[in-house]
Design an enzyme around this catalytic site. Sequence first.
Site, PDB file in Angstrom:
ATOM      1  N   GLU A  85     -12.451  64.446 -44.933  1.00  0.00           N
ATOM      2  CA  GLU A  85     -12.105  64.794 -46.318  1.00  0.00           C
ATOM      3  C   GLU A  85     -12.950  65.999 -46.706  1.00  0.00           C
ATOM      4  O   GLU A  85     -14.138  65.895 -46.980  1.00  0.00           O
ATOM      5  CB  GLU A  85     -12.344  63.602 -47.254  1.00  0.00           C
ATOM      6  CG  GLU A  85     -11.319  62.522 -47.024  1.00  0.00           C
ATOM      7  CD  GLU A  85     -10.958  61.714 -48.276  1.00  0.00           C
ATOM      8  OE1 GLU A  85     -11.475  62.008 -49.368  1.00  0.00           O
ATOM      9  OE2 GLU A  85     -10.147  60.791 -48.128  1.00  0.00           O
ATOM     10  N   ASP A 130      -8.641  50.432 -60.086  1.00  0.00           N
ATOM     11  CA  ASP A 130      -7.585  49.755 -60.859  1.00  0.00           C
ATOM     12  C   ASP A 130      -8.115  48.845 -61.986  1.00  0.00           C
ATOM     13  O   ASP A 130      -7.544  48.838 -63.075  1.00  0.00           O
ATOM     14  CB  ASP A 130      -6.661  48.954 -59.928  1.00  0.00           C
ATOM     15  CG  ASP A 130      -5.647  49.849 -59.224  1.00  0.00           C
ATOM     16  OD1 ASP A 130      -5.494  51.013 -59.636  1.00  0.00           O
ATOM     17  OD2 ASP A 130      -5.018  49.393 -58.254  1.00  0.00           O
ATOM     18  N   PHE A 176      -6.426  48.056 -56.102  1.00  0.00           N
ATOM     19  CA  PHE A 176      -7.631  48.416 -55.347  1.00  0.00           C
ATOM     20  C   PHE A 176      -8.427  49.452 -56.135  1.00  0.00           C
ATOM     21  O   PHE A 176      -7.989  49.924 -57.200  1.00  0.00           O
ATOM     22  CB  PHE A 176      -7.255  48.945 -53.958  1.00  0.00           C
ATOM     23  CG  PHE A 176      -6.371  50.177 -54.007  1.00  0.00           C
ATOM     24  CD1 PHE A 176      -6.915  51.449 -53.996  1.00  0.00           C
ATOM     25  CD2 PHE A 176      -4.983  50.053 -54.071  1.00  0.00           C
ATOM     26  CE1 PHE A 176      -6.105  52.580 -54.040  1.00  0.00           C
ATOM     27  CE2 PHE A 176      -4.160  51.174 -54.119  1.00  0.00           C
ATOM     28  CZ  PHE A 176      -4.736  52.448 -54.099  1.00  0.00           C
ATOM     29  N   HIS A 179       0.133  57.624 -61.024  1.00  0.00           N
ATOM     30  CA  HIS A 179       0.039  58.934 -60.383  1.00  0.00           C
ATOM     31  C   HIS A 179       0.739  58.935 -59.023  1.00  0.00           C
ATOM     32  O   HIS A 179       1.544  59.781 -58.715  1.00  0.00           O
ATOM     33  CB  HIS A 179      -1.443  59.307 -60.244  1.00  0.00           C
ATOM     34  CG  HIS A 179      -2.281  58.215 -59.616  1.00  0.00           C
ATOM     35  ND1 HIS A 179      -2.266  56.922 -60.080  1.00  0.00           N
ATOM     36  CD2 HIS A 179      -3.108  58.213 -58.535  1.00  0.00           C
ATOM     37  CE1 HIS A 179      -3.069  56.184 -59.321  1.00  0.00           C
ATOM     38  NE2 HIS A 179      -3.588  56.944 -58.379  1.00  0.00           N
ATOM     39  N   ARG A 180       0.441  57.880 -58.221  1.00  0.00           N
ATOM     40  CA  ARG A 180       1.001  57.837 -56.866  1.00  0.00           C
ATOM     41  C   ARG A 180       2.505  57.574 -56.904  1.00  0.00           C
ATOM     42  O   ARG A 180       3.261  58.166 -56.138  1.00  0.00           O
ATOM     43  CB  ARG A 180       0.286  56.769 -56.018  1.00  0.00           C
ATOM     44  CG  ARG A 180       0.705  56.803 -54.562  1.00  0.00           C
ATOM     45  CD  ARG A 180      -0.181  55.970 -53.653  1.00  0.00           C
ATOM     46  NE  ARG A 180      -1.571  56.339 -53.797  1.00  0.00           N
ATOM     47  CZ  ARG A 180      -2.442  55.695 -54.559  1.00  0.00           C
ATOM     48  NH1 ARG A 180      -2.085  54.610 -55.220  1.00  0.00           N
ATOM     49  NH2 ARG A 180      -3.676  56.099 -54.659  1.00  0.00           N
ATOM     50  N   LYS A 221      -2.462  51.458 -50.561  1.00  0.00           N
ATOM     51  CA  LYS A 221      -1.511  52.577 -50.675  1.00  0.00           C
ATOM     52  C   LYS A 221      -0.225  52.268 -49.906  1.00  0.00           C
ATOM     53  O   LYS A 221       0.872  52.604 -50.348  1.00  0.00           O
ATOM     54  CB  LYS A 221      -2.130  53.862 -50.100  1.00  0.00           C
ATOM     55  CG  LYS A 221      -3.268  54.436 -50.911  1.00  0.00           C
ATOM     56  CD  LYS A 221      -3.700  55.775 -50.302  1.00  0.00           C
ATOM     57  CE  LYS A 221      -4.851  56.395 -51.048  1.00  0.00           C
ATOM     58  NZ  LYS A 221      -5.239  57.712 -50.497  1.00  0.00           N
ATOM     59  N   ASP A 231      -3.963  61.991 -51.072  1.00  0.00           N
ATOM     60  CA  ASP A 231      -5.315  62.017 -51.605  1.00  0.00           C
ATOM     61  C   ASP A 231      -5.243  61.826 -53.109  1.00  0.00           C
ATOM     62  O   ASP A 231      -4.389  62.426 -53.771  1.00  0.00           O
ATOM     63  CB  ASP A 231      -6.005  63.349 -51.254  1.00  0.00           C
ATOM     64  CG  ASP A 231      -7.511  63.204 -51.377  1.00  0.00           C
ATOM     65  OD1 ASP A 231      -8.060  62.201 -50.879  1.00  0.00           O
ATOM     66  OD2 ASP A 231      -8.149  64.072 -51.996  1.00  0.00           O
ATOM     67  N   ASN A 243      -6.172  52.971 -46.168  1.00  0.00           N
ATOM     68  CA  ASN A 243      -6.095  52.180 -47.400  1.00  0.00           C
ATOM     69  C   ASN A 243      -4.787  51.369 -47.436  1.00  0.00           C
ATOM     70  O   ASN A 243      -3.716  51.913 -47.707  1.00  0.00           O
ATOM     71  CB  ASN A 243      -6.178  53.139 -48.596  1.00  0.00           C
ATOM     72  CG  ASN A 243      -6.232  52.405 -49.915  1.00  0.00           C
ATOM     73  OD1 ASN A 243      -5.655  51.338 -50.055  1.00  0.00           O
ATOM     74  ND2 ASN A 243      -6.922  52.985 -50.870  1.00  0.00           N
TER      75      ASN A 243
END
Length: 185
Positions: free
Chosen positions: A37, A145, A142, A170-171, A13, A66, A10
């Site tokens: 996963e 969002d 992405f 969060h990230r 990210k 994740d 991704n």
Amino acid sequence: MKTLYFITGNEGKVIELQEKLKPLNYTILQKDLGYPELQADTLEEVATYGLNHVKASFSKPFILEDAGLFITALKGFPGVYSKFVYFTLGLGGILQLMNQYKNRQAIFRSVYGYYDGKDSIHLFNGECSGVISQEKRGSHGFGYDPIFVPNGDVRTFAELTISEKNLVSHRGRALDQLIAFLQKP
Ligand code: ITT
């Protein structure tokens, strides 16, 4: 300059991480190695499984991450199934599902996993509470969002710049912890 590999497919990210690490002494190299996963109940289990899987064949320091969107009215769905649901129901499907609920609250969760290249692995969590918007808005970012509005704002994540999203997401929050850990002497 230290090198840290980011095991992800991704690119969004990676862009968020690079923005956040700008002031620090790190070069990020994306490696799309792919890892299974695990069908699990928590993001922590998925991340731990991924770490162990990748470190069996890759011995340099690396991170992976994740994430999932947990919608309160849907009892946490799509949660750990967020990727599958994004590609099947899609954003339109989620918005349609939400039509029957007054409560539009949701939480984005992120777990960063770090392997030090020797023997230890570490997990770092971050959360962001918000609501599912009535319609898709914005063109940045992405995944989910365009339909997620973080608490304290009226804009969706897709209407924020990368640095604005990183401040509350969060990230971004999980990353703050990872950065604090990496900077410890
Ligand atoms: P990896 O290769 O790193 O696993 P991925 O895109 O598969 O990348 P995840 O499994 O962590 O990422 O994410 C599950 C789903 O949630 C996926 O559809 C993402 O697009 C979405 N998602 C994760 N973080 C997001 C964020 O910050 N904003 C919007 N959607 C997000």
